[in-house]
Design a protein around this motif. Structure first.
Motif, mmCIF file in Angstrom:
data_model
loop_
_atom_site.group_PDB
_atom_site.id
_atom_site.type_symbol
_atom_site.label_atom_id
_atom_site.label_comp_id
_atom_site.label_asym_id
_atom_site.label_seq_id
_atom_site.Cartn_x
_atom_site.Cartn_y
_atom_site.Cartn_z
ATOM 1 N N PHE A 13 0.897 -1.224 -0.096
ATOM 2 C CA PHE A 13 0.069 -0.044 0.029
ATOM 3 C C PHE A 13 0.888 1.226 -0.175
ATOM 4 O O PHE A 13 0.507 2.389 0.138
ATOM 5 N N GLU A 14 2.083 1.153 -0.089
ATOM 6 C CA GLU A 14 3.009 2.251 -0.073
ATOM 7 C C GLU A 14 3.627 2.507 -1.519
ATOM 8 O O GLU A 14 3.396 1.699 -2.232
ATOM 9 N N ASP A 15 4.230 3.721 -1.651
ATOM 10 C CA ASP A 15 4.623 4.129 -2.829
ATOM 11 C C ASP A 15 5.863 3.174 -3.185
ATOM 12 O O ASP A 15 6.665 2.568 -2.496
ATOM 13 N N ILE A 16 6.124 2.840 -4.604
ATOM 14 C CA ILE A 16 7.053 1.918 -5.094
ATOM 15 C C ILE A 16 8.516 2.160 -4.696
ATOM 16 O O ILE A 16 9.485 1.307 -4.609
ATOM 17 N N SER A 17 8.586 3.545 -4.236
ATOM 18 C CA SER A 17 9.979 3.838 -3.840
ATOM 19 C C SER A 17 10.381 3.432 -2.511
ATOM 20 O O SER A 17 11.457 3.349 -2.218
ATOM 21 N N ASN A 18 9.280 2.755 -1.912
ATOM 22 C CA ASN A 18 9.643 1.990 -0.578
ATOM 23 C C ASN A 18 9.955 0.538 -0.839
ATOM 24 O O ASN A 18 10.245 -0.068 0.167
ATOM 25 N N ILE A 19 9.977 -0.046 -2.157
ATOM 26 C CA ILE A 19 10.074 -1.205 -2.115
ATOM 27 C C ILE A 19 11.697 -1.571 -2.114
ATOM 28 O O ILE A 19 12.215 -0.515 -2.768
ATOM 29 N N ARG A 20 12.072 -2.615 -1.601
ATOM 30 C CA ARG A 20 13.316 -2.940 -1.413
ATOM 31 C C ARG A 20 13.693 -4.221 -2.132
ATOM 32 O O ARG A 20 12.753 -5.244 -2.125
ATOM 33 N N VAL A 21 15.057 -4.392 -2.488
ATOM 34 C CA VAL A 21 15.409 -5.846 -3.032
ATOM 35 C C VAL A 21 16.782 -6.357 -2.135
ATOM 36 O O VAL A 21 17.650 -5.356 -1.588
ATOM 37 N N ALA A 22 16.345 -7.302 -1.560
ATOM 38 C CA ALA A 22 17.295 -8.197 -0.534
ATOM 39 C C ALA A 22 18.396 -8.657 -1.579
ATOM 40 O O ALA A 22 18.217 -9.407 -2.274
ATOM 41 N N SER A 23 19.564 -8.243 -1.173
ATOM 42 C CA SER A 23 20.893 -8.819 -1.773
ATOM 43 C C SER A 23 21.130 -10.376 -1.609
ATOM 44 O O SER A 23 21.296 -10.728 -2.714
ATOM 45 N N ASP A 24 20.706 -10.773 -0.557
ATOM 46 C CA ASP A 24 20.608 -12.204 -0.455
ATOM 47 C C ASP A 24 19.434 -12.728 0.374
ATOM 48 O O ASP A 24 19.146 -12.365 1.580
ATOM 49 N N PRO A 25 18.137 -12.884 -0.516
ATOM 50 C CA PRO A 25 16.855 -13.184 0.237
ATOM 51 C C PRO A 25 16.730 -14.141 1.311
ATOM 52 O O PRO A 25 16.071 -14.132 2.203
ATOM 53 N N ASP A 26 18.064 -15.172 1.327
ATOM 54 C CA ASP A 26 17.667 -16.128 2.592
ATOM 55 C C ASP A 26 18.592 -15.898 3.664
ATOM 56 O O ASP A 26 18.630 -16.552 4.714
ATOM 57 N N SER A 27 19.340 -14.758 3.392
ATOM 58 C CA SER A 27 20.244 -14.161 4.645
ATOM 59 C C SER A 27 19.436 -13.535 5.934
ATOM 60 O O SER A 27 18.419 -13.049 5.590
ATOM 61 N N ALA A 28 19.874 -13.772 7.115
ATOM 62 C CA ALA A 28 19.211 -13.300 8.311
ATOM 63 C C ALA A 28 19.231 -11.758 8.315
ATOM 64 O O ALA A 28 18.421 -11.180 8.871
ATOM 65 N N GLU A 31 21.256 -7.058 2.680
ATOM 66 C CA GLU A 31 21.361 -5.729 2.371
ATOM 67 C C GLU A 31 20.379 -5.475 1.637
ATOM 68 O O GLU A 31 19.914 -6.404 0.594
ATOM 69 N N LEU A 32 19.565 -4.448 1.881
ATOM 70 C CA LEU A 32 18.170 -3.916 1.218
ATOM 71 C C LEU A 32 18.523 -2.857 0.170
ATOM 72 O O LEU A 32 18.750 -1.605 0.705
ATOM 73 N N LEU A 33 18.303 -2.851 -0.985
ATOM 74 C CA LEU A 33 18.688 -1.810 -2.076
ATOM 75 C C LEU A 33 17.482 -1.424 -2.713
ATOM 76 O O LEU A 33 16.450 -2.149 -2.712
ATOM 77 N N PRO A 34 17.096 -0.099 -3.211
ATOM 78 C CA PRO A 34 16.048 0.408 -3.776
ATOM 79 C C PRO A 34 15.681 -0.423 -4.902
ATOM 80 O O PRO A 34 16.421 -0.839 -5.876
ATOM 81 N N PHE A 35 14.441 -0.872 -5.202
ATOM 82 C CA PHE A 35 13.780 -1.231 -6.175
ATOM 83 C C PHE A 35 13.688 -0.649 -7.590
ATOM 84 O O PHE A 35 14.230 -1.130 -8.691
ATOM 85 N N GLU A 36 13.523 0.797 -7.531
ATOM 86 C CA GLU A 36 13.780 1.566 -8.466
ATOM 87 C C GLU A 36 14.984 1.695 -9.023
ATOM 88 O O GLU A 36 16.160 1.923 -8.366
#
Length: 161
Positions: A13-28, A31-36
């Protein structure tokens, strides 16, 4: 669907600018990087490139209440008639989620650990797809997870759901 979706940390429900990409999605502690502007945004959304994908909301497909009808599926199409990319899915589903926010929150409420007065402030996150795309499939159900669902906080979402 592409494995790229597993890396998304997407508050729907938030702006697309708030979406993050996990550098290693299985890591505890990924690192979260911007999707855009992230390279996965331009990747094909499916392993076999498609020009259109139909989606529905799993929570609303299964919700039963008086006078409630699940919304029509949404067709995500590739920009300029090309193949559907991860960005196409994110942008077009984001509008669909926001359009159905009230119904999503109402359907999620029985699974949350707080009273209805706080419902409008509930953060809801993309949680993947229920099935894989198969020939003749009506639509691909999208799963959503709400903060407070099953007693979990948003930290649960940050580290992968």
């Amino acid at each position: 669907m592409s494995e790229a979706f597993h890396s998304l940390r997407w508050p729907v429900f938030e702006d697309i600018s708030n979406i993050r990409v996990a550098s290693d999605p299985d890591s505890a502690e990924p690192e979260l990087l911007p999707f855009e502007g992230h390279p996965i945004a331009a990747e094909a959304a499916t392993k076999i490139p498609l020009k259109e994908i139909a989606f529905s909301l799993e929570v609303l497909d299964n919700y039963e209440a008086a006078e409630f009808e699940a919304p029509d599926r949404v067709f995500v199409r590739g920009a300029d008639g090309g193949i559907v990319t991860v960005a196409d899915v994110v942008k077009q589903l984001s509008a669909y989620f926001i359009a159905h926010k009230e119904a999503i929150l109402e359907a999620k409420f029985p699974f949350l650990d707080f009273d209805k007065d706080n419902l409008s402030n509930t953060r809801v996150f993309f949680d993947g797809f229920t099935f894989i795309i198969e020939p003749g499939m009506y639509s691909l159900p999208v799963e959503l997870w709400a903060e407070g669902e099953n007693g979990e906080s948003a930290n649960h979402w940050r580290h992968g759901v």
